[in-house]
Design an enzyme around this catalytic site. Structure first.
Site, PDB file in Angstrom:
ATOM      1  N   ASP A 195      38.633  42.235  36.668  1.00  0.00           N
ATOM      2  CA  ASP A 195      38.131  41.087  35.903  1.00  0.00           C
ATOM      3  C   ASP A 195      39.324  40.240  35.497  1.00  0.00           C
ATOM      4  O   ASP A 195      40.449  40.510  35.921  1.00  0.00           O
ATOM      5  CB  ASP A 195      37.298  41.557  34.694  1.00  0.00           C
ATOM      6  CG  ASP A 195      36.175  40.583  34.366  1.00  0.00           C
ATOM      7  OD1 ASP A 195      36.474  39.406  34.126  1.00  0.00           O
ATOM      8  OD2 ASP A 195      34.990  40.998  34.373  1.00  0.00           O
ATOM      9  N   HIS A 269      36.237  35.393  37.459  1.00  0.00           N
ATOM     10  CA  HIS A 269      36.541  36.649  36.763  1.00  0.00           C
ATOM     11  C   HIS A 269      37.650  37.420  37.491  1.00  0.00           C
ATOM     12  O   HIS A 269      37.529  38.617  37.756  1.00  0.00           O
ATOM     13  CB  HIS A 269      35.281  37.523  36.652  1.00  0.00           C
ATOM     14  CG  HIS A 269      34.376  37.102  35.540  1.00  0.00           C
ATOM     15  ND1 HIS A 269      34.748  37.156  34.216  1.00  0.00           N
ATOM     16  CD2 HIS A 269      33.102  36.621  35.540  1.00  0.00           C
ATOM     17  CE1 HIS A 269      33.740  36.720  33.452  1.00  0.00           C
ATOM     18  NE2 HIS A 269      32.737  36.377  34.226  1.00  0.00           N
ATOM     19  N   GLU A 333      29.164  33.648  36.918  1.00  0.00           N
ATOM     20  CA  GLU A 333      29.830  32.767  35.958  1.00  0.00           C
ATOM     21  C   GLU A 333      31.031  32.028  36.563  1.00  0.00           C
ATOM     22  O   GLU A 333      32.086  31.924  35.949  1.00  0.00           O
ATOM     23  CB  GLU A 333      30.269  33.576  34.726  1.00  0.00           C
ATOM     24  CG  GLU A 333      29.088  34.210  34.014  1.00  0.00           C
ATOM     25  CD  GLU A 333      29.479  35.030  32.794  1.00  0.00           C
ATOM     26  OE1 GLU A 333      28.723  34.994  31.816  1.00  0.00           O
ATOM     27  OE2 GLU A 333      30.510  35.718  32.820  1.00  0.00           O
TER      28      GLU A 333
HETATM   29  C1  ACM Z   1      27.458  39.069  33.547  1.00  0.00           C
HETATM   30  O1  ACM Z   1      27.018  39.466  32.460  1.00  0.00           O
HETATM   31  N1  ACM Z   1      28.337  38.092  33.587  1.00  0.00           N
HETATM   32  C2  ACM Z   1      27.037  39.651  34.787  1.00  0.00           C
END
Ligand code: ACM
Length: 775
Positions: A195, A269, A333
């Site tokens: 991440d 991420h 995201e």
């Molecule tokens: C997530 O909660 N961004 C998968």
């Protein structure tokens, strides 16, 4: 009575009750249970017979006898060879519930038989038998009613997602975690390994991913001052999993019927990877250190061919380490701003004939998906990956509700349901101040239990596309392994039942009956777990004029009986039973706990019933003015040892002390902490109200009736600047009108970082002689 006898009485009460004869106390609830007549007595002389040369059966037998030993139940002797009767036999064979995880468990007067075609089935049969034999029966006999269980799961994906990126768990902990998952017949561990804040998987070809990417300086002043003596720089937090450790964990999990599905996040991420190899990113100003903010960074991978080669090389090593048929590639995201701003990315997009930046993400995910499919693995992505052109073999993890799962099924893609917030285990389980830190929203065990995994709108053709469900343990706010366990268990037991048991085999009250037994086993096995569903909570109204409190006791589920004391004695099942609200003269010490069948199910609540307590609130007992991003946020200090946890809406730090009785109150005492504002929330950051300081370092302000009301007290924050942990401010005069009023509590501060938070507030009345003088 001795504890073992107490446990026995509970189990026999439950097992022998005719109304329950068809409900053995097993989680997840088996598919089919038929009561038979007769009993089988298990004791230390009972042999557990394993077919020769059957490694899977032997493993199941070792599991069973080891679990029985570790939960203080009867000890079974394992032996190989042919059965002689009056024994427990493990046997290979077909069973009526014909699935790869199915088993049959037969308790007869003459023997117990566990039969299954597969290792998984034998293991699950053994785990069910473990739950039929009461804990605490070591050295004694356990009488099992005759029964026939035909069992197999409803869904083939019964999983947990573990975020090891935001906080790191040791390989030894993950090994335990795998054991604990297996007890629940959970079979999928989705392992979130990369991440923004860390890259945790050793990749031999790219050593900087972990040399650099696995380490960060935690946010906040305390960590900045915590110097590593060998470097003279702030100590780094982190760790990573070597390939050897990963191979061992994968093999360990496989023996417990658990597939580890690795997740390598892309195209967003991934800041930790960009810090290690800046050529992978496209930020105008690249990050130079692995960041420690939570939230959503705006950085995606660039679209250079060399970047795709990097990802394919990484995934090639991943596929060598993880035999899982599935590889998770993230996809959630993604912020496209840097793609739009980058001349190189725009040139690539034109060359690829992708006009719209919105087409870049599907291009990215589908290209990687095809690479995995070409190597015989199925890609999984978060539901943002569901875009036109997605290959048929790709799988969606639906987290924006279940709509991603429904849409995937309708177009012929498989999906796993993991809808936020219900299936997100970083949410609090109750509003008790004793809960571990987490997101502020409360998701009770019953909220989770009420989730039905099969979307009602899907027809029988589409239903098989729902592979199952998964609980996600995001660890931004779960720093320690003990906290992680407490956020996970018993919620994992609910996920297990939702994934295993058909709707007609599920009912909340029956689950609680069975949870009692599972909780005793958690205690015996030393699995840190939450007892929030049984914990006693109080609500009180005080009449401070006559110094009397009306106190109501309850627990979240209404299960069991609450017994209490007011005389300082530890409550037991023989203590007074709570029936109606208590009228308690102050001062007193209230203690209470939930019991069922003489077994204590909750921690013992201890609470002062006093004027001071009536005028005291910790942050979790205050009302937040708004619920924009409510967090029960752990302090960043001290570096070692327990830390305070503050309930705060980080987008509007503002609290209401409801119904404060201001009669005779003349002083406020407040304890405050400062927390780093380490949240990537984009432009919302600029909307956070900052009240202008009246003195150099700002104040904590207390206003009457509302946040626009008159200022009653203003406590300068200067004394708290010296400590990164909690500081009790000097007492401040506070005189308001008599009677019951709400108080609004806020801070003034010139800038957001650090952000002030309330730990507790205490209102104090005039000292007694003065008080008497006013009567
Ligand atoms: C997530 O909660 N961004 C998968």
């Amino acid at each position: 009575m001795q504890r073992t006898l107490l446990l026995l009485s509970l189990f026999f009460a439950a097992m022998n009750s005719p109304a329950r004869a068809d409900v053995p106390l097993v989680i997840p609830n088996p598919a089919s249970v038929v009561a038979r007549s007769g009993v089988f007595v298990v004791n230390d002389r009972t042999r557990l017979v394993i077919p020769p040369h059957d490694a899977g059966a032997r493993r199941a037998a070792i599991f069973l006898s080891d679990l029985l030993d570790r939960t203080g139940a009867v000890h079974l002797k394992r032996s190989f060879g042919s059965p002689h009767g009056m024994e427990i036999e493990l046997q290979r064979g077909l069973v009526p519930t014909n699935g790869t995880e199915s088993y049959q468990l037969e308790v007869l007067a003459s023997r117990i038989l566990i039969r299954a075609p597969t290792d998984a089935g034998l293991l699950y049969g053994a785990l069910t038998l473990w739950q039929l034999i009461p804990p605490g029966t070591a050295g004694q006999s356990a009488t099992l009613p005759a029964i026939l269980i035909d069992d197999g799961p409803r869904f083939r994906w019964r999983g947990l997602m573990l975020d090891s990126a935001r906080h790191f768990q040791s390989p030894a902990y993950i090994r335990q975690f795998i054991d604990w998952m297996a007890l629940h017949k959970l079979n999928m561990l989705h392992w979130h390994l990369t991440d923004d804040q860390a890259w945790r998987l050793q990749i031999k070809r790219y050593p900087r991913l972990t040399d650099v990417g696995a380490w960060r300086v935690p946010a906040g002043a305390a960590a900045a001052k915590d110097l590593d003596l060998s470097t003279g720089r702030p100590r780094q937090y982190g760790g990573f999993y070597t390939q050897q450790e990963v191979r061992q964990l994968v093999a360990y999990a496989a023996q417990r019927n658990i597939t580890i599905v690795p997740e390598i996040e892309m195209p967003g991420h991934a800041v930790a990877a960009f810090v290690a190899y800046p050529e992978l990113g496209c930020a105008a100003t690249p990050h130079r250190e692995v960041p420690s903010d939570w939230g959503i960074y705006s950085d995606p991978f660039n679209l250079d061919e060399s970047t795709f080669r990097f990802l394919e090389n990484v995934l090639t090593e991943v596929m060598q380490l993880f035999p899982s048929p599935y590889i998770h590639i993230g996809g959630d995201e993604v912020q496209t701003g840097q793609w739009v701003a980058s001349a190189e990315v725009q040139a690539r997009a034109r060359a690829l004939n992708l006009q719209d930046p919105q087409q870049l993400q599907p291009y990215f995910m589908q290209r990687i998906s095809r690479f995995l499919l070409a190597h015989g693995r199925r890609p999984i992505g978060w539901d943002e990956m569901l875009q036109p052109g997605l290959p048929a073999g790709a799988i969606i993890t639906s987290w924006h509700g279940i709509s991603g799962g429904v849409a995937a099924a309708e177009q012929g893609n498989d999906s796993i349901l993991s809808p936020w917030p219900t299936l997100y285990f970083d949410n609090r389980q109750s509003d008790s101040p004793l809960e571990p830190p987490g997101r502020g929203q409360v998701i009770t065990l019953q909220d989770l239990y009420s989730f039905e995994p099969m979307p009602a709108q899907l027809g029988t053709q589409q239903q098989p596309h729902i592979l199952g469900i998964q609980g996600d343990i995001w660890t931004e706010h779960i720093r320690t392994e003990a906290q992680l366990s407490e956020m996970t268990f018993p919620r994992a037991a609910v996920v297990a039942e939702l994934g295993w048991s058909n709707p007609e085999r599920r009912d909340w009250n029956g689950f609680l009956d069975r949870l009692v037994g599972l909780q005793l086993r958690y205690r015996a096995l030393g699995i840190p777990h939450s007892e929030s569903v049984f914990a006693v909570r109080t609500s009180a109204t005080y009449d401070l004029r006559v110094e009397t409190a009306q106190i109501q006791l309850a627990n979240q589920s209404g299960y069991g009986e609450i017994h209490y004391t007011l005389d300082g004695a530890i409550p037991t099942a023989a203590s007074p039973l709570y029936v109606t609200p208590l009228s308690v003269p102050m001062p007193a010490q209230l203690q209470a706990a939930t019991f069922a069948h003489d077994v204590q199910l909750s921690p013992t609540l201890q609470q002062q019933v006093s004027v001071d307590h009536a005028l005291h609130r910790v942050s979790q007992e205050l009302k937040l003015c708004t619920q924009k991003i409510p967090l029960s946020l752990e302090d960043d200090a001290p570096v070692d040892g327990p830390r305070a946890v503050f309930l705060i809406d980080i987008e509007n730090p503002c609290w209401i002390f409801e119904h404060a009785d201001l009669d005779y109150v003349d002083t406020a005492r407040v304890a405050v902490g400062q927390v780093p504002f380490n949240f990537q929330i984009g432009a919302d950051r600029d909307k956070i109200p900052l009240l202008p300081p009246q003195t150099h370092d700002g104040e904590m302000q207390i206003r009457l009736d509302s946040c626009e009301g008159p200022l009653l007290a203003s406590l300068p924050l200067t004394p708290a600047l010296q400590s990164d942990a909690v500081t009790e401010l000097p007492p401040a005069p506070l005189r308001g009108p008599a009677g019951i009023h709400d108080l609004c509590l806020r801070f003034t501060q010139a800038s957001l970082d650090p952000m002030w938070a309330i730990d507790w507030i205490q209102l104090l009345r005039q000292t007694l002689p003065a008080l008497q003088g006013t009567h």
